[in-house]
Scaffold this motif. Structure first.
Motif, PDB file in Angstrom:
ATOM      1  N   ILE A 112      -0.733  41.461  83.085  1.00 33.71           N
ATOM      2  CA  ILE A 112      -0.160  42.435  82.144  1.00 33.71           C
ATOM      3  C   ILE A 112      -1.263  43.041  81.294  1.00 33.71           C
ATOM      4  N   ILE A 113      -2.185  42.199  80.813  1.00 34.45           N
ATOM      5  CA  ILE A 113      -3.285  42.709  79.996  1.00 34.45           C
ATOM      6  C   ILE A 113      -4.217  43.581  80.830  1.00 34.45           C
ATOM      7  N   TYR A 114      -4.471  43.165  82.081  1.00 27.95           N
ATOM      8  CA  TYR A 114      -5.287  43.998  82.962  1.00 27.95           C
ATOM      9  C   TYR A 114      -4.650  45.385  83.142  1.00 27.95           C
ATOM     10  N   GLY A 115      -3.349  45.410  83.270  1.00 30.43           N
ATOM     11  CA  GLY A 115      -2.652  46.691  83.391  1.00 30.43           C
ATOM     12  C   GLY A 115      -2.795  47.528  82.134  1.00 30.43           C
ATOM     13  N   GLN A 116      -2.668  46.881  80.976  1.00 30.74           N
ATOM     14  CA  GLN A 116      -2.825  47.611  79.722  1.00 30.74           C
ATOM     15  C   GLN A 116      -4.244  48.159  79.573  1.00 30.74           C
ATOM     16  N   LEU A 117      -5.234  47.374  80.025  1.00 30.32           N
ATOM     17  CA  LEU A 117      -6.611  47.854  79.992  1.00 30.32           C
ATOM     18  C   LEU A 117      -6.801  49.069  80.904  1.00 30.32           C
ATOM     19  N   ALA A 118      -6.152  49.026  82.055  1.00 31.67           N
ATOM     20  CA  ALA A 118      -6.245  50.161  82.974  1.00 31.67           C
ATOM     21  C   ALA A 118      -5.654  51.416  82.348  1.00 31.67           C
ATOM     22  N   VAL A 119      -4.534  51.268  81.628  1.00 34.66           N
ATOM     23  CA  VAL A 119      -3.917  52.412  80.955  1.00 34.66           C
ATOM     24  C   VAL A 119      -4.856  52.969  79.895  1.00 34.66           C
ATOM     25  N   LEU A 120      -5.517  52.098  79.148  1.00 35.86           N
ATOM     26  CA  LEU A 120      -6.438  52.547  78.108  1.00 35.86           C
ATOM     27  C   LEU A 120      -7.604  53.332  78.713  1.00 35.86           C
ATOM     28  N   LYS A 121      -8.126  52.841  79.847  1.00 34.95           N
ATOM     29  CA  LYS A 121      -9.199  53.567  80.507  1.00 34.95           C
ATOM     30  C   LYS A 121      -8.737  54.959  80.958  1.00 34.95           C
ATOM     31  N   LEU A 122      -7.532  55.017  81.516  1.00 36.72           N
ATOM     32  CA  LEU A 122      -6.999  56.305  81.972  1.00 36.72           C
ATOM     33  C   LEU A 122      -6.765  57.250  80.792  1.00 36.72           C
ATOM     34  N   GLN A 123      -6.305  56.714  79.673  1.00 36.29           N
ATOM     35  CA  GLN A 123      -6.106  57.547  78.496  1.00 36.29           C
ATOM     36  C   GLN A 123      -7.436  58.092  77.972  1.00 36.29           C
ATOM     37  N   ALA A 124      -8.503  57.285  78.062  1.00 41.15           N
ATOM     38  CA  ALA A 124      -9.824  57.766  77.653  1.00 41.15           C
ATOM     39  C   ALA A 124     -10.290  58.894  78.574  1.00 41.15           C
ATOM     40  N   GLU A 125      -9.990  58.773  79.868  1.00 40.73           N
ATOM     41  CA  GLU A 125     -10.346  59.837  80.805  1.00 40.73           C
ATOM     42  C   GLU A 125      -9.555  61.104  80.507  1.00 40.73           C
ATOM     43  N   ILE A 126      -8.302  60.947  80.125  1.00 43.60           N
ATOM     44  CA  ILE A 126      -7.495  62.116  79.757  1.00 43.60           C
ATOM     45  C   ILE A 126      -8.098  62.810  78.538  1.00 43.60           C
ATOM     46  N   LYS A 183     -15.641  66.208  68.828  1.00 44.48           N
ATOM     47  CA  LYS A 183     -15.450  65.221  67.755  1.00 44.48           C
ATOM     48  C   LYS A 183     -14.085  64.556  67.873  1.00 44.48           C
ATOM     49  N   ASP A 184     -13.049  65.344  68.149  1.00 43.10           N
ATOM     50  CA  ASP A 184     -11.716  64.766  68.330  1.00 43.10           C
ATOM     51  C   ASP A 184     -11.685  63.850  69.548  1.00 43.10           C
ATOM     52  N   ARG A 185     -12.360  64.280  70.616  1.00 44.68           N
ATOM     53  CA  ARG A 185     -12.403  63.452  71.817  1.00 44.68           C
ATOM     54  C   ARG A 185     -13.111  62.128  71.548  1.00 44.68           C
ATOM     55  N   ILE A 186     -14.210  62.174  70.809  1.00 39.17           N
ATOM     56  CA  ILE A 186     -14.939  60.951  70.480  1.00 39.17           C
ATOM     57  C   ILE A 186     -14.085  60.030  69.621  1.00 39.17           C
ATOM     58  N   ALA A 187     -13.383  60.625  68.649  1.00 35.09           N
ATOM     59  CA  ALA A 187     -12.518  59.805  67.790  1.00 35.09           C
ATOM     60  C   ALA A 187     -11.443  59.108  68.619  1.00 35.09           C
ATOM     61  N   ARG A 188     -10.865  59.846  69.579  1.00 31.48           N
ATOM     62  CA  ARG A 188      -9.835  59.256  70.447  1.00 31.48           C
ATOM     63  C   ARG A 188     -10.443  58.169  71.332  1.00 31.48           C
ATOM     64  N   GLN A 189     -11.622  58.449  71.919  1.00 36.32           N
ATOM     65  CA  GLN A 189     -12.265  57.449  72.761  1.00 36.32           C
ATOM     66  C   GLN A 189     -12.640  56.205  71.953  1.00 36.32           C
ATOM     67  N   MET A 190     -13.100  56.425  70.720  1.00 32.05           N
ATOM     68  CA  MET A 190     -13.462  55.303  69.865  1.00 32.05           C
ATOM     69  C   MET A 190     -12.247  54.424  69.575  1.00 32.05           C
ATOM     70  N   GLU A 191     -11.123  55.076  69.291  1.00 34.42           N
ATOM     71  CA  GLU A 191      -9.888  54.337  69.032  1.00 34.42           C
ATOM     72  C   GLU A 191      -9.476  53.518  70.248  1.00 34.42           C
ATOM     73  N   LEU A 192      -9.524  54.133  71.417  1.00 38.43           N
ATOM     74  CA  LEU A 192      -9.138  53.430  72.645  1.00 38.43           C
ATOM     75  C   LEU A 192     -10.127  52.315  72.973  1.00 38.43           C
ATOM     76  N   ALA A 193     -11.417  52.550  72.700  1.00 38.05           N
ATOM     77  CA  ALA A 193     -12.414  51.513  72.982  1.00 38.05           C
ATOM     78  C   ALA A 193     -12.194  50.296  72.087  1.00 38.05           C
TER      79      ALA A 193
END
Length: 398
Positions: free
Chosen positions: A363-377, A131-141
């Motif tokens: 710059i935005i592409y880079g920020q998107l890449a960071v968000l994807k990596l954070q979701a994987e974390i 549930k915590d993981r989903i909440a985090r993924q939802m926030e990042l999405a």
């Protein structure tokens, strides 16, 4: 926006209830599968007592040698009234073995109950981590969705400025649609988790996921729940063998009769007592006792082999979960290093953009890449925490 509102409504469900982790664990003791094992253990405890007790004595009232042609209690010498009590005394060693077998089964069921409770606690913790993981993924999405909207504005302005990058619009729309699909999948997964939580505790808790450390990284085989249960199965089988061996002993019986004869015309009345002892002789041992003993010995051999198999399997599963934990932790480290590298690249692109020689889109592409990596974390952190919960559930905790 609609998906975000749906997620918010789901999180604010009236079925949600906030409790501490300890209170939530205690509520698992009321789970039907736990109570069922408690009742079965209690039943075997009671049967252990009953198995060692004597059967009820049998009382009988009767008339012996009563004449039919001349119905009278005083005309025929052998006529008498009788009160008889008979007590069967089954083989004591066999009764004791049967009682101990029931007691050993009760002990084994208590071990099964402890293992089941530990398993439920591990499942509960895993669900809360999810549930915590989903909440985090939802926030990042949702942040990614906002970034794609921002990127779309940037690319549109570049097109308006005369740059031939129309193909980027299709790419952005496709990636934005993928984010929307991800949110839908997360909502589906959350509903499934809520259903599993309802099965475990009867409601949807709003309890934060617990902080659990790995209790024992290298436990002995006897410290595993499954191995203890299998070992208890050997104890049950040993008592069954003792009961089968005791079957050659005799079953005893006592009988006492009080008889009363009334006075007749030619004889005096009198009272007397008859007593007797009975015992069994194993004349049919080849067809009864011996097959039962061989069967009990085979069951014991089966329990011993099951103990070996469970020991191997449990240790293998423990090492497998440890491998999952190690892989998740290593993946987290790799992903964090990637984020640092991407953030460095973002800083470089930002410097170029501020100097007027670069675009803002990278710059935005880079920020998107960071968000994807954070979701994987977030996914790997949930995997690691779930592995720890499962590892702890396999081991008997002090």
């Amino acid at each position: 926006m609609t998906l975000c509102l749906a997620a918010a409504c789901l999180c604010l469900s009236p079925f949600a209830s906030s409790q501490s982790w300890d209170d939530l664990k205690d509520s698992l003791k009321d789970h039907p599968s736990i109570q069922e094992l408690d009742f079965r253990a209690d039943a075997n405890r009671e049967l252990s007592v009953a198995a060692q007790s004597l059967p009820d004595p049998v009382f009988s009232l009767g008339i012996n040698n009563f004449p039919i042609a001349d119905r009278s209690f005083s005309e025929y010498l052998p006529t008498n009234k009788a009160i008889t009590v008979r007590q069967e005394i089954p083989n004591g060693a066999r009764r004791e073995a049967s009682g101990r077998e029931r007691s050993a089964r009760a002990t084994q069921l208590e071990m099964v109950r402890d293992a089941r409770l530990a398993q439920l606690e591990g499942e509960l913790a895993a669900l809360l981590y999810s549930k915590d993981r989903i909440a985090r993924q939802m926030e990042l999405a949702n942040i990614r969705a906002e970034k794609y909207d921002e990127l779309l504005d940037v690319v549109t302005s570049e097109i308006d400025a005369g740059r031939a990058i129309v193909f980027r619009l299709a790419e952005i729309e496709a990636e934005s649609a993928e984010v929307a699909r991800t949110i839908v999948e997360l909502l589906r997964e959350e509903r499934e988790i809520n259903a599993e939580l309802m099965d475990l505790v009867g409601y949807i808790p709003a309890t934060p996921s617990p902080q659990i450390d790995l209790a024992n990284r290298s436990p002995e085989a006897t410290e595993f729940h499954a191995v203890r249960i299998a070992s208890a199965g050997i104890d049950v089988a040993n008592h069954a063998v003792k009961g089968a061996e005791a079957a050659w002993g005799p079953n005893w019986g006592l009988q006492l009769s009080y008889q009363q004869r009334e006075s007749g015309a030619t004889f005096d009345g009198d009272d007397w007592v008859s007593a007797g002892v009975t015992f069994s002789v194993p004349l049919w041992a080849a067809r009864s006792q011996k097959p039962r003993l061989r069967a009990a010995q085979a069951e014991r051999s089966s329990a011993e082999m099951n103990h070996r198999a469970v020991k191997r399997n449990t240790q293998a599963r423990f090492e497998s979960e440890k491998a999952v934990l190690q892989a998740a932790n290593e993946s987290i480290e790799v992903l964090r290093r990637k984020i640092l590298a991407v953030e460095d690249e973002i800083e470089s692109q930002l410097s170029l953009y501020e100097s007027g020689s670069g675009d803002y889109a990278p710059i935005i592409y880079g920020q998107l890449a960071v968000l994807k990596l954070q979701a994987e974390i977030a996914i790997e952190e949930s995997r690691a925490a779930t592995a720890i919960a499962r590892l702890n559930a396999m081991v008997v905790q002090p």
